[in-house]
Motif scaffolding. Structure first.
Motif, PDB file in Angstrom:
ATOM      1  N   THR A 299       0.829  -1.207   0.000  1.00  0.00           N
ATOM      2  CA  THR A 299       0.000   0.000   0.000  1.00  0.00           C
ATOM      3  C   THR A 299       0.863   1.256   0.000  1.00  0.00           C
ATOM      4  N   THR A 300       0.220   2.366  -0.280  1.00  0.00           N
ATOM      5  CA  THR A 300       0.897   3.664  -0.228  1.00  0.00           C
ATOM      6  C   THR A 300       1.466   3.910   1.161  1.00  0.00           C
ATOM      7  N   ASP A 301       0.703   3.556   2.177  1.00  0.00           N
ATOM      8  CA  ASP A 301       1.174   3.756   3.554  1.00  0.00           C
ATOM      9  C   ASP A 301       2.393   2.894   3.864  1.00  0.00           C
ATOM     10  N   ASP A 302       2.442   1.674   3.321  1.00  0.00           N
ATOM     11  CA  ASP A 302       3.603   0.800   3.513  1.00  0.00           C
ATOM     12  C   ASP A 302       4.854   1.419   2.887  1.00  0.00           C
ATOM     13  N   VAL A 303       4.709   1.903   1.670  1.00  0.00           N
ATOM     14  CA  VAL A 303       5.837   2.514   0.962  1.00  0.00           C
ATOM     15  C   VAL A 303       6.316   3.751   1.711  1.00  0.00           C
ATOM     16  N   ARG A 304       5.368   4.600   2.092  1.00  0.00           N
ATOM     17  CA  ARG A 304       5.712   5.833   2.810  1.00  0.00           C
ATOM     18  C   ARG A 304       6.411   5.521   4.136  1.00  0.00           C
ATOM     19  N   ALA A 305       5.919   4.502   4.842  1.00  0.00           N
ATOM     20  CA  ALA A 305       6.521   4.132   6.125  1.00  0.00           C
ATOM     21  C   ALA A 305       7.960   3.653   5.943  1.00  0.00           C
ATOM     22  N   GLY A 306       8.215   2.879   4.903  1.00  0.00           N
ATOM     23  CA  GLY A 306       9.568   2.415   4.639  1.00  0.00           C
ATOM     24  C   GLY A 306      10.519   3.557   4.337  1.00  0.00           C
ATOM     25  N   ILE A 307      10.052   4.488   3.536  1.00  0.00           N
ATOM     26  CA  ILE A 307      10.864   5.658   3.185  1.00  0.00           C
ATOM     27  C   ILE A 307      11.114   6.508   4.425  1.00  0.00           C
ATOM     28  N   ALA A 308      10.069   6.742   5.195  1.00  0.00           N
ATOM     29  CA  ALA A 308      10.202   7.548   6.412  1.00  0.00           C
ATOM     30  C   ALA A 308      11.196   6.910   7.376  1.00  0.00           C
ATOM     31  N   ALA A 309      11.183   5.594   7.449  1.00  0.00           N
ATOM     32  CA  ALA A 309      12.093   4.900   8.359  1.00  0.00           C
ATOM     33  C   ALA A 309      13.554   5.112   7.965  1.00  0.00           C
ATOM     34  N   VAL A 310      13.861   4.999   6.666  1.00  0.00           N
ATOM     35  CA  VAL A 310      15.263   5.180   6.256  1.00  0.00           C
ATOM     36  C   VAL A 310      15.698   6.634   6.333  1.00  0.00           C
ATOM     37  N   LEU A 311      14.730   7.551   6.239  1.00  0.00           N
ATOM     38  CA  LEU A 311      15.052   8.978   6.349  1.00  0.00           C
ATOM     39  C   LEU A 311      14.990   9.471   7.791  1.00  0.00           C
ATOM     40  N   ASP A 312      14.425   8.656   8.672  1.00  0.00           N
ATOM     41  CA  ASP A 312      14.255   9.014  10.077  1.00  0.00           C
ATOM     42  C   ASP A 312      13.429  10.286  10.237  1.00  0.00           C
ATOM     43  N   VAL A 313      12.284  10.301   9.524  1.00  0.00           N
ATOM     44  CA  VAL A 313      11.331  11.412   9.603  1.00  0.00           C
ATOM     45  C   VAL A 313       9.932  10.823   9.782  1.00  0.00           C
ATOM     46  N   PRO A 314       8.993  11.627  10.273  1.00  0.00           N
ATOM     47  CA  PRO A 314       7.616  11.130  10.364  1.00  0.00           C
ATOM     48  C   PRO A 314       7.037  10.883   8.968  1.00  0.00           C
ATOM     49  N   ALA A 315       6.295   9.795   8.833  1.00  0.00           N
ATOM     50  CA  ALA A 315       5.682   9.475   7.544  1.00  0.00           C
ATOM     51  C   ALA A 315       4.770  10.601   7.063  1.00  0.00           C
ATOM     52  N   SER A 316       4.164  11.309   7.997  1.00  0.00           N
ATOM     53  CA  SER A 316       3.250  12.398   7.633  1.00  0.00           C
ATOM     54  C   SER A 316       3.963  13.563   6.945  1.00  0.00           C
ATOM     55  N   ASP A 317       5.287  13.609   7.021  1.00  0.00           N
ATOM     56  CA  ASP A 317       6.058  14.667   6.360  1.00  0.00           C
ATOM     57  C   ASP A 317       6.249  14.420   4.868  1.00  0.00           C
ATOM     58  N   ILE A 318       5.883  13.234   4.394  1.00  0.00           N
ATOM     59  CA  ILE A 318       6.127  12.855   3.008  1.00  0.00           C
ATOM     60  C   ILE A 318       4.801  12.729   2.263  1.00  0.00           C
ATOM     61  N   ALA A 319       4.593  13.605   1.286  1.00  0.00           N
ATOM     62  CA  ALA A 319       3.374  13.565   0.470  1.00  0.00           C
ATOM     63  C   ALA A 319       3.550  12.581  -0.687  1.00  0.00           C
ATOM     64  N   ASP A 320       2.443  12.122  -1.233  1.00  0.00           N
ATOM     65  CA  ASP A 320       2.475  11.145  -2.319  1.00  0.00           C
ATOM     66  C   ASP A 320       3.284  11.610  -3.523  1.00  0.00           C
ATOM     67  N   ASP A 321       3.213  12.893  -3.830  1.00  0.00           N
ATOM     68  CA  ASP A 321       3.867  13.398  -5.044  1.00  0.00           C
ATOM     69  C   ASP A 321       5.151  14.176  -4.776  1.00  0.00           C
ATOM     70  N   ASP A 322       5.648  14.157  -3.547  1.00  0.00           N
ATOM     71  CA  ASP A 322       6.928  14.808  -3.235  1.00  0.00           C
ATOM     72  C   ASP A 322       8.066  14.098  -3.958  1.00  0.00           C
ATOM     73  N   ASN A 323       9.024  14.875  -4.446  1.00  0.00           N
ATOM     74  CA  ASN A 323      10.248  14.281  -4.966  1.00  0.00           C
ATOM     75  C   ASN A 323      11.057  13.839  -3.749  1.00  0.00           C
ATOM     76  N   LEU A 324      11.295  12.566  -3.634  1.00  0.00           N
ATOM     77  CA  LEU A 324      11.946  12.023  -2.448  1.00  0.00           C
ATOM     78  C   LEU A 324      13.394  12.466  -2.320  1.00  0.00           C
ATOM     79  N   LEU A 325      14.008  12.854  -3.404  1.00  0.00           N
ATOM     80  CA  LEU A 325      15.369  13.377  -3.353  1.00  0.00           C
ATOM     81  C   LEU A 325      15.401  14.688  -2.575  1.00  0.00           C
ATOM     82  N   ASP A 326      14.324  15.449  -2.656  1.00  0.00           N
ATOM     83  CA  ASP A 326      14.223  16.701  -1.903  1.00  0.00           C
ATOM     84  C   ASP A 326      14.146  16.463  -0.397  1.00  0.00           C
TER      85      ASP A 326
END
Length: 71
Positions: free
Chosen positions: A2-29
């Motif tokens: 799910t989208t939430d699963d993907v976001r949670a994985g990304i947030a974990a490696v970035l050590d940020v809250p998942a709520s800080d990452i929007a669906d269309d954000d460029n993750l490099l930013d």
């Protein structure tokens, strides 16, 4: 995956809250780099996903990655 699963994985490696990452954000930013992407790829492959670093690098957004990982 799910989208939430993907976001949670990304947030974990970035050590940020998942709520800080929007669906269309460029993750490099958000500071996602190649080492962290490879970490995500390895984890997702271990879970059965068929995804490559190149696939993720083409469009680094939660939305695009969810589509790739959901195929």
């Amino acid at each position: 995956m799910t989208t939430d699963d993907v976001r949670a994985g990304i947030a974990a490696v970035l050590d940020v809250p998942a709520s800080d990452i929007a669906d269309d954000d460029n993750l490099l930013d958000h500071g996602l780099d190649s080492v962290r992407v490879m970490s995500l790829v390895e984890g997702w492959r271990a879970g059965g996903a068929e995804v490559a670093f190149v696939d993720l690098a083409e469009n680094p957004t939660v939305e695009a990655w969810t589509a790739l990982l959901s195929r």
